[in-house]
Design a protein around this motif. Structure first.
Motif, PDB file in Angstrom:
ATOM      1  N   ASP A 284     -13.739 -28.515 -33.550  1.00 35.90           N
ATOM      2  CA  ASP A 284     -12.456 -27.875 -33.820  1.00 35.90           C
ATOM      3  C   ASP A 284     -12.652 -26.478 -34.397  1.00 35.90           C
ATOM      4  O   ASP A 284     -13.507 -26.259 -35.259  1.00 35.90           O
ATOM      5  N   ASP A 285     -11.862 -25.523 -33.902  1.00 37.82           N
ATOM      6  CA  ASP A 285     -11.877 -24.135 -34.395  1.00 37.82           C
ATOM      7  C   ASP A 285     -13.235 -23.464 -34.213  1.00 37.82           C
ATOM      8  O   ASP A 285     -13.761 -22.818 -35.133  1.00 37.82           O
ATOM      9  N   ILE A 286     -13.795 -23.598 -33.035  1.00 35.42           N
ATOM     10  CA  ILE A 286     -15.069 -22.933 -32.751  1.00 35.42           C
ATOM     11  C   ILE A 286     -14.856 -21.420 -32.712  1.00 35.42           C
ATOM     12  O   ILE A 286     -13.813 -20.931 -32.277  1.00 35.42           O
ATOM     13  N   MET A 287     -15.797 -20.697 -33.242  1.00 33.66           N
ATOM     14  CA  MET A 287     -15.793 -19.233 -33.278  1.00 33.66           C
ATOM     15  C   MET A 287     -14.631 -18.661 -34.085  1.00 33.66           C
ATOM     16  O   MET A 287     -14.190 -17.534 -33.862  1.00 33.66           O
ATOM     17  N   LEU A 288     -14.150 -19.433 -35.038  1.00 30.52           N
ATOM     18  CA  LEU A 288     -13.102 -18.903 -35.920  1.00 30.52           C
ATOM     19  C   LEU A 288     -13.675 -17.838 -36.839  1.00 30.52           C
ATOM     20  O   LEU A 288     -13.014 -16.860 -37.188  1.00 30.52           O
ATOM     21  N   PHE A 289     -14.951 -18.043 -37.248  1.00 27.77           N
ATOM     22  CA  PHE A 289     -15.643 -17.085 -38.099  1.00 27.77           C
ATOM     23  C   PHE A 289     -16.952 -16.669 -37.451  1.00 27.77           C
ATOM     24  O   PHE A 289     -17.548 -17.439 -36.688  1.00 27.77           O
ATOM     25  N   PRO A 290     -17.433 -15.457 -37.744  1.00 25.82           N
ATOM     26  CA  PRO A 290     -18.730 -15.024 -37.207  1.00 25.82           C
ATOM     27  C   PRO A 290     -19.864 -15.919 -37.721  1.00 25.82           C
ATOM     28  O   PRO A 290     -19.793 -16.469 -38.820  1.00 25.82           O
ATOM     29  N   LEU A 291     -20.902 -16.080 -36.900  1.00 25.10           N
ATOM     30  CA  LEU A 291     -22.054 -16.878 -37.284  1.00 25.10           C
ATOM     31  C   LEU A 291     -23.273 -15.991 -37.487  1.00 25.10           C
ATOM     32  O   LEU A 291     -23.498 -15.063 -36.720  1.00 25.10           O
TER      33      LEU A 291
ATOM     34  N   LYS B 109     -18.770 -43.615 -28.276  1.00 27.34           N
ATOM     35  CA  LYS B 109     -19.222 -43.019 -29.534  1.00 27.34           C
ATOM     36  C   LYS B 109     -18.667 -41.600 -29.570  1.00 27.34           C
ATOM     37  O   LYS B 109     -19.221 -40.687 -28.949  1.00 27.34           O
ATOM     38  N   ALA B 110     -17.556 -41.432 -30.280  1.00 27.26           N
ATOM     39  CA  ALA B 110     -16.835 -40.159 -30.279  1.00 27.26           C
ATOM     40  C   ALA B 110     -16.653 -39.667 -31.702  1.00 27.26           C
ATOM     41  O   ALA B 110     -16.340 -40.452 -32.606  1.00 27.26           O
ATOM     42  N   TYR B 111     -16.813 -38.349 -31.882  1.00 30.42           N
ATOM     43  CA  TYR B 111     -16.770 -37.768 -33.224  1.00 30.42           C
ATOM     44  C   TYR B 111     -15.948 -36.489 -33.231  1.00 30.42           C
ATOM     45  O   TYR B 111     -16.087 -35.654 -32.334  1.00 30.42           O
ATOM     46  N   PHE B 112     -15.112 -36.346 -34.259  1.00 32.46           N
ATOM     47  CA  PHE B 112     -14.321 -35.134 -34.460  1.00 32.46           C
ATOM     48  C   PHE B 112     -14.929 -34.362 -35.627  1.00 32.46           C
ATOM     49  O   PHE B 112     -15.010 -34.874 -36.740  1.00 32.46           O
ATOM     50  N   ARG B 113     -15.344 -33.125 -35.374  1.00 31.01           N
ATOM     51  CA  ARG B 113     -15.930 -32.287 -36.402  1.00 31.01           C
ATOM     52  C   ARG B 113     -15.379 -30.873 -36.284  1.00 31.01           C
ATOM     53  O   ARG B 113     -15.185 -30.353 -35.191  1.00 31.01           O
TER      54      ARG B 113
ATOM     55  N   SER C  64     -19.805 -35.370 -23.423  1.00 35.90           N
ATOM     56  CA  SER C  64     -18.697 -34.451 -23.188  1.00 35.90           C
ATOM     57  C   SER C  64     -18.375 -33.733 -24.495  1.00 35.90           C
ATOM     58  O   SER C  64     -18.526 -34.296 -25.584  1.00 35.90           O
ATOM     59  N   ILE C  65     -17.934 -32.500 -24.379  1.00 36.70           N
ATOM     60  CA  ILE C  65     -17.599 -31.688 -25.545  1.00 36.70           C
ATOM     61  C   ILE C  65     -16.169 -31.190 -25.395  1.00 36.70           C
ATOM     62  O   ILE C  65     -15.808 -30.628 -24.355  1.00 36.70           O
ATOM     63  N   VAL C  66     -15.364 -31.428 -26.410  1.00 35.21           N
ATOM     64  CA  VAL C  66     -14.012 -30.856 -26.456  1.00 35.21           C
ATOM     65  C   VAL C  66     -14.017 -29.764 -27.513  1.00 35.21           C
ATOM     66  O   VAL C  66     -14.445 -29.988 -28.649  1.00 35.21           O
ATOM     67  N   ILE C  67     -13.570 -28.592 -27.130  1.00 33.12           N
ATOM     68  CA  ILE C  67     -13.568 -27.446 -28.032  1.00 33.12           C
ATOM     69  C   ILE C  67     -12.152 -26.931 -28.206  1.00 33.12           C
ATOM     70  O   ILE C  67     -11.403 -26.814 -27.233  1.00 33.12           O
ATOM     71  N   THR C  68     -11.775 -26.641 -29.442  1.00 30.66           N
ATOM     72  CA  THR C  68     -10.532 -25.920 -29.686  1.00 30.66           C
ATOM     73  C   THR C  68     -10.898 -24.536 -30.214  1.00 30.66           C
ATOM     74  O   THR C  68     -11.805 -24.397 -31.020  1.00 30.66           O
ATOM     75  N   THR C  69     -10.190 -23.536 -29.728  1.00 34.64           N
ATOM     76  CA  THR C  69     -10.507 -22.164 -30.136  1.00 34.64           C
ATOM     77  C   THR C  69      -9.307 -21.248 -29.913  1.00 34.64           C
ATOM     78  O   THR C  69      -8.487 -21.487 -29.033  1.00 34.64           O
ATOM     79  N   ASN C  70      -9.206 -20.228 -30.737  1.00 40.19           N
ATOM     80  CA  ASN C  70      -8.206 -19.193 -30.502  1.00 40.19           C
ATOM     81  C   ASN C  70      -8.850 -17.921 -29.963  1.00 40.19           C
ATOM     82  O   ASN C  70      -8.225 -16.874 -29.901  1.00 40.19           O
ATOM     83  N   LYS C  71     -10.122 -18.044 -29.589  1.00 40.64           N
ATOM     84  CA  LYS C  71     -10.869 -16.908 -29.030  1.00 40.64           C
ATOM     85  C   LYS C  71     -11.189 -17.163 -27.564  1.00 40.64           C
ATOM     86  O   LYS C  71     -11.669 -18.236 -27.192  1.00 40.64           O
ATOM     87  N   ALA C  72     -10.945 -16.174 -26.737  1.00 41.76           N
ATOM     88  CA  ALA C  72     -11.347 -16.267 -25.339  1.00 41.76           C
ATOM     89  C   ALA C  72     -12.877 -16.224 -25.262  1.00 41.76           C
ATOM     90  O   ALA C  72     -13.535 -15.617 -26.118  1.00 41.76           O
TER      91      ALA C  72
ATOM     92  N   ILE D 167      -4.156 -32.447 -30.008  1.00 40.69           N
ATOM     93  CA  ILE D 167      -4.550 -33.019 -28.715  1.00 40.69           C
ATOM     94  C   ILE D 167      -6.015 -33.441 -28.743  1.00 40.69           C
ATOM     95  O   ILE D 167      -6.371 -34.537 -28.301  1.00 40.69           O
ATOM     96  N   ALA D 168      -6.867 -32.577 -29.288  1.00 44.65           N
ATOM     97  CA  ALA D 168      -8.301 -32.873 -29.323  1.00 44.65           C
ATOM     98  C   ALA D 168      -8.594 -34.121 -30.150  1.00 44.65           C
ATOM     99  O   ALA D 168      -9.369 -34.987 -29.743  1.00 44.65           O
ATOM    100  N   SER D 169      -7.968 -34.217 -31.328  1.00 46.75           N
ATOM    101  CA  SER D 169      -8.206 -35.388 -32.176  1.00 46.75           C
ATOM    102  C   SER D 169      -7.635 -36.650 -31.541  1.00 46.75           C
ATOM    103  O   SER D 169      -8.197 -37.739 -31.665  1.00 46.75           O
ATOM    104  N   GLY D 170      -6.511 -36.514 -30.840  1.00 51.11           N
ATOM    105  CA  GLY D 170      -5.928 -37.655 -30.153  1.00 51.11           C
ATOM    106  C   GLY D 170      -6.806 -38.171 -29.034  1.00 51.11           C
ATOM    107  O   GLY D 170      -6.955 -39.388 -28.845  1.00 51.11           O
ATOM    108  N   LEU D 171      -7.417 -37.269 -28.298  1.00 51.38           N
ATOM    109  CA  LEU D 171      -8.352 -37.672 -27.238  1.00 51.38           C
ATOM    110  C   LEU D 171      -9.576 -38.357 -27.838  1.00 51.38           C
ATOM    111  O   LEU D 171     -10.110 -39.318 -27.268  1.00 51.38           O
ATOM    112  N   CYS D 172     -10.000 -37.870 -28.988  1.00 53.32           N
ATOM    113  CA  CYS D 172     -11.135 -38.486 -29.678  1.00 53.32           C
ATOM    114  C   CYS D 172     -10.773 -39.910 -30.105  1.00 53.32           C
ATOM    115  O   CYS D 172     -11.581 -40.841 -29.948  1.00 53.32           O
TER     116      CYS D 172
END
Length: 253
Positions: A169-176, A131-135, A196-204, A117-122
């Motif tokens: 994509d996958d923010i906070m998947l690993f500790p920083l 000017k939209a970027y998927f990272r 605007s920022i679109v974030i995907t995450t499996n962490k609340a 969904i996130a990449s599709g919106l991008c």
């Protein structure tokens, strides 16, 4: 006539008019056939150049967007019950939230369509002229680590600062590490009022403090991201597990 064509070609190259010369001979022949006036003929050449530049700009923006394969939401299966209704997806695709500088957080377990969904919106945003970027989060971390030493990463960092939309994509998947956590906060602090920022995450959001190992930074980060934000909680069975492939032929054991 040949010398004239060569001079026109050279001048087109000099002034970077890449859309005019390739179709010039055909345009001249058509103009002679239709007895086209000078004004209409000139307008046709300029329209050809404008279309050429517009196409090149779209190609450039698509290339720098960094989209994964299969990003087009026109092919997205809206019959899958993942917590996002077709109506809400359609509203997201209108992209009004980008003009309002709203953020979107897509939260849920692996395989429920967050990245899709996130990449599709991008992709929709790129097609609309933004000017939209998927990272991935790892891409962002790599840029933050090396932007002061690697020219290409510095260019990437400055590009992101001027974005209308950034998908992470996958923010906070690993500790920083603390140093990167601070750099990431500074990055978000720079862009959140203008992009605007679109974030995907499996962490609340409540779990982010653990990943950053700093409750103060986590709170400040969430304050900026969630200030103007739509949180979409996705659920359901993992698409990848549901459609898991096997190299064994199906047979009765």
């Amino acid at each position: 006539m040949e010398s004239v064509n060569e001079e026109i070609k050279q001048l087109c190259e000099q002034f970077r008019l890449g859309g005019i010369y390739p179709g010039l001979q055909q345009a001249v022949q058509q103009a002679e056939k239709d007895n086209t006036g000078y004004g209409a003929f000139t307008l046709g050449l300029l329209k050809a150049e404008a279309e050429h530049r517009s196409r090149k700009d779209r190609e450039r923006r698509l290339k720098t967007a960094g989209l994964p394969a299969g990003a087009d939401l026109d092919n997205f299966d809206t019959t899958v019950d993942n917590g996002l209704s077709p109506r809400k997806l359609s509203q997201l695709r209108e992209l009004n939230w980008i003009d309002q500088i709203f953020n979107v957080v897509l939260m849920g377990p692996s395989g429920v369509g967050k990245t899709r969904i996130a990449s599709g919106l991008c992709l929709d945003a790129v097609r609309a002229g933004y000017k939209a970027y998927f990272r991935t989060m790892q891409d962002i971390v790599s840029t933050l680590r090396t932007k002061d030493a690697v020219p290409s990463q510095n260019t990437e960092y400055r590009r992101l600062l001027k974005a209308n939309l950034i998908v992470i994509d996958d923010i906070m998947l690993f500790p920083l590490q603390k140093e990167i956590a601070v750099a990431f906060f500074n990055f978000i602090n720079h862009v959140y009022e203008n992009a605007s920022i679109v974030i995907t995450t499996n962490k609340a959001p409540a779990e982010w403090a653990k990943m950053l190992d700093d409750e103060v930074i986590a709170t400040a980060l969430l304050d900026r991201i969630l200030y103007r934000c739509e949180i979409i909680r996705l659920s359901g069975e993992s698409y990848r597990m549901k459609n898991r492939k096997s190299f064994f032929e199906k047979q009765n054991d």
